[in-house]
Design a protein around this motif. Structure first.
Motif, short mmCIF file in Angstrom:
data_model
loop_
_atom_site.label_atom_id
_atom_site.label_comp_id
_atom_site.label_asym_id
_atom_site.label_seq_id
_atom_site.Cartn_x
_atom_site.Cartn_y
_atom_site.Cartn_z
N GLN A 89 -12.41 2.06 2.44
CA GLN A 89 -12.76 2.16 0.49
C GLN A 89 -12.31 3.91 1.36
O GLN A 89 -13.02 5.20 -0.18
N TYR A 90 -11.15 4.32 1.99
CA TYR A 90 -10.76 6.37 1.37
C TYR A 90 -9.87 6.19 1.58
O TYR A 90 -8.75 5.20 1.76
N VAL A 91 -9.28 6.92 0.81
CA VAL A 91 -7.48 7.93 0.70
C VAL A 91 -7.07 8.94 1.64
O VAL A 91 -8.14 10.03 1.43
N VAL A 92 -6.39 8.59 1.94
CA VAL A 92 -5.46 10.18 2.89
C VAL A 92 -4.69 11.25 1.63
O VAL A 92 -3.94 9.88 2.20
N LEU A 93 -4.73 12.32 1.32
CA LEU A 93 -3.22 13.12 0.14
C LEU A 93 -2.85 13.99 0.69
O LEU A 93 -3.71 15.05 1.86
N LYS A 94 -1.88 13.81 0.64
CA LYS A 94 -1.14 14.99 1.22
C LYS A 94 -0.26 16.19 -0.74
O LYS A 94 -0.42 14.73 -1.39
N ASP A 95 -0.21 16.85 -0.05
CA ASP A 95 0.48 17.44 -1.34
C ASP A 95 1.86 16.87 -0.97
O ASP A 95 2.81 17.24 0.22
N PHE A 114 -12.09 8.77 -7.89
CA PHE A 114 -12.45 8.77 -6.60
C PHE A 114 -13.16 10.39 -7.16
O PHE A 114 -13.05 11.06 -7.37
N VAL A 115 -13.85 10.13 -5.13
CA VAL A 115 -14.64 11.44 -5.12
C VAL A 115 -14.47 11.79 -3.49
O VAL A 115 -14.23 10.83 -2.97
N ALA A 116 -15.35 12.53 -3.17
CA ALA A 116 -15.25 13.63 -1.78
C ALA A 116 -16.14 13.02 -1.38
O ALA A 116 -17.52 12.87 -1.85
N GLN A 117 -16.48 12.80 -0.24
CA GLN A 117 -17.43 11.51 1.06
C GLN A 117 -18.36 12.77 1.02
O GLN A 117 -19.65 12.96 1.13
N GLU A 118 -17.91 13.84 1.39
CA GLU A 118 -18.54 15.78 1.85
C GLU A 118 -17.90 16.18 1.36
O GLU A 118 -16.50 16.60 1.79
N TYR A 119 -18.36 17.39 0.74
CA TYR A 119 -17.75 18.63 0.81
C TYR A 119 -18.14 20.14 2.30
O TYR A 119 -19.13 19.70 2.19
N GLY A 120 -16.61 21.25 2.60
CA GLY A 120 -16.62 21.75 3.94
C GLY A 120 -16.49 23.04 2.59
O GLY A 120 -15.95 22.70 1.91
N LEU A 191 -10.70 11.70 -0.23
CA LEU A 191 -11.61 11.32 -0.63
C LEU A 191 -11.60 9.54 -0.74
O LEU A 191 -10.51 8.98 -0.07
N ARG A 192 -12.96 9.02 -1.76
CA ARG A 192 -13.21 7.56 -1.32
C ARG A 192 -13.12 7.13 -2.44
O ARG A 192 -13.38 7.78 -3.41
N TRP A 193 -13.24 5.76 -2.74
CA TRP A 193 -14.21 4.50 -3.98
C TRP A 193 -14.79 4.26 -3.88
O TRP A 193 -15.28 3.36 -2.81
N ASP A 194 -15.57 4.09 -5.13
CA ASP A 194 -16.38 2.65 -4.65
C ASP A 194 -16.54 1.50 -5.44
O ASP A 194 -17.85 0.78 -5.25
N VAL A 195 -15.92 1.74 -6.64
CA VAL A 195 -15.25 0.59 -7.06
C VAL A 195 -14.31 0.87 -7.54
O VAL A 195 -13.15 1.48 -8.25
N PRO A 196 -14.09 -0.58 -7.52
CA PRO A 196 -14.73 -1.51 -7.48
C PRO A 196 -14.97 -2.28 -5.42
O PRO A 196 -14.58 -1.34 -4.97
N ASP A 197 -15.98 -2.47 -5.18
CA ASP A 197 -16.50 -2.48 -4.19
C ASP A 197 -16.06 -3.52 -3.23
O ASP A 197 -16.79 -4.96 -3.76
N CYS A 198 -15.20 -3.22 -2.32
CA CYS A 198 -14.03 -4.83 -1.34
C CYS A 198 -14.85 -4.86 0.02
O CYS A 198 -14.07 -5.15 1.11
N ARG A 199 -15.42 -3.89 0.32
CA ARG A 199 -15.64 -3.78 2.06
C ARG A 199 -16.29 -4.78 2.38
O ARG A 199 -15.76 -5.55 3.42
N SER A 200 -17.60 -5.68 2.38
CA SER A 200 -17.40 -6.89 2.41
C SER A 200 -16.47 -7.85 2.52
O SER A 200 -15.91 -8.82 3.70
#
Length: 372
Positions: A89-95, A114-120, A191-200
């Motif tokens: 459940q994540y997307v890779v974005l480009k400009d 969409f939220v960041a898993q972690e910030y650097g 960026l990742r998404w948590d809802v809806p949760d379809c991982r399983s």
């Protein structure tokens, strides 16, 4: 009859296949904007292609003229979707303009979906000299004339930047902790998404989708054709399909065998009817003449015993392989049974003896057996 059973089998198999597939899959096919683009499916939907029930709110993607999938975040910021990982459940974005570094200066990536898993933290440096020789990444789309823009993780090469007459600033950028995805902030962000949760559901080999025609409850429609992502084993429809797959060929074979037996019975019955008709009421004058000239009610048992007898061998082989049924009793010949013949036709010895006691002619060719 066999063709009817075959058509019935085809219709049943087709109906099983239809019922074993999630109906949503029929109206929500996978979409690709271009040959190198990611597959678009739930929770994403391609605007203008998928019905609204094929996607989750705020997961709309648009295909541009270049065959790219475009995701619009808040404040009307468009990004190219380079990759979608449905299991994690994540997307890779480009400009779209190939200068993501410029947008990192003042873009807020987090949103309600969409939220960041972690910030650097990364340091940009606008320098009067090119520091690429020292292993510092050069940002080509931000560099102009005699000024070169570099970027490095915050704290890296601080001593070098301070001696190079560089103007520096630090930004916070969404990153994925290694080794899940390489960190190259000038190329893409994750960026990742948590809802809806379809991982399983995705891990089990299923596909997520909205339940029913209203609401946003999510179900898992897997390859087993059952709405249960973690269910292990065959579904009722799969078991029914296997059962019918076994029973239908058996039914077809049984029907074919029954058809064969009924056809054989009709042929034998017709044959006996002809024999009886010839015996009881002959209509051919030419055949009536020998009967009238050789009027004999029956043959004496002593004379019948002089007719040749043949016994069927242990393998059931008969003298005439194409004639393995006694025309009098309509029973197949069996091993070690005794046959009697006089005119070239074979019968059970007991059957032909009883026949000849009443009629001295062969029941097959009407030959007067008592006079040969």
């Amino acid at each position: 009859m066999a063709s009817s059973v075959g058509i019935f089998s085809f219709v049943v198999a087709l109906s099983i296949r239809k019922s074993a597939v999630n109906p949503a899959n029929d109206i929500c096919p996978v979409k690709f904007c271009g040959p190198r683009g990611p597959e678009i499916r739930f929770p994403f939907r391609a605007s203008g292609f998928h019905p609204k029930r094929c996607g989750y709110p705020s997961f709309d993607l648009a295909c541009n003229a270049h065959g790219q999938a475009i995701l619009q975040l808040h404040s009307s910021q468009d990004f190219v979707v380079d990759r979608i990982n449905y299991e994690k459940q994540y997307v890779v974005l480009k400009d779209p303009g190939n200068c993501l570094a410029r947008r990192l200066q003042n873009t807020t990536f987090s949103s309600s979906v969409f939220v960041a898993q972690e910030y650097g933290s990364f340091t940009f440096a606008n320098c009067s000299v090119d520091l690429s020789a020292f292993g510092i990444e050069r940002v080509g789309c931000l560099s102009r004339g005699h000024h070169t823009v570099h970027v490095a993780p915050a704290g890296s090469f601080t001593w070098l930047l301070s001696y190079s007459l560089c103007h520096t600033w630090t930004v916070s950028v969404p990153v994925v902790p290694p080794p899940q995805y390489p960190t190259n902030i000038t190329a893409s962000v994750v960026l990742r998404w948590d809802v809806p949760d379809c991982r399983s559901c995705e891990k089990s080999g299923g596909r997520c989708g909205l339940k029913g025609s209203a609401g946003f409850a999510v179900g898992c429609f897997g390859k087993h054709g059952k709405q249960h992502a973690n269910h292990v084993g065959l579904s009722k429809r799969a078991k029914l399909g296997i059962l019918l797959g076994v029973m239908l060929p058996l039914l077809l074979c049984t029907s074919g065998f029954a058809f064969y037996l009924s056809s054989r019975g009709r042929v034998s019955g017709h044959r006996v009817e002809n024999i009886v008709a010839n015996v009881t009421s002959p209509s051919n004058p030419s055949r009536e003449t020998p009967r009238t000239s050789n009027v004999v009610t029956g043959i004496e048992s002593v004379k019948m015993e002089s007719y040749p007898k043949i016994q069927v061998d242990d393998d059931g082989q008969v003298p005439r392989p194409d004639d393995n049924i006694c025309a009098i009793c309509l029973s197949e010949y069996r091993p070690k049974e005794t046959h009697r013949t006089k005119c070239g036709h074979y019968f059970h010895a007991q059957c032909i003896d009883e026949w000849l006691e009443q009629d001295a002619s062969c029941p097959m060719c009407r030959d007067p057996m008592g006079y040969k």
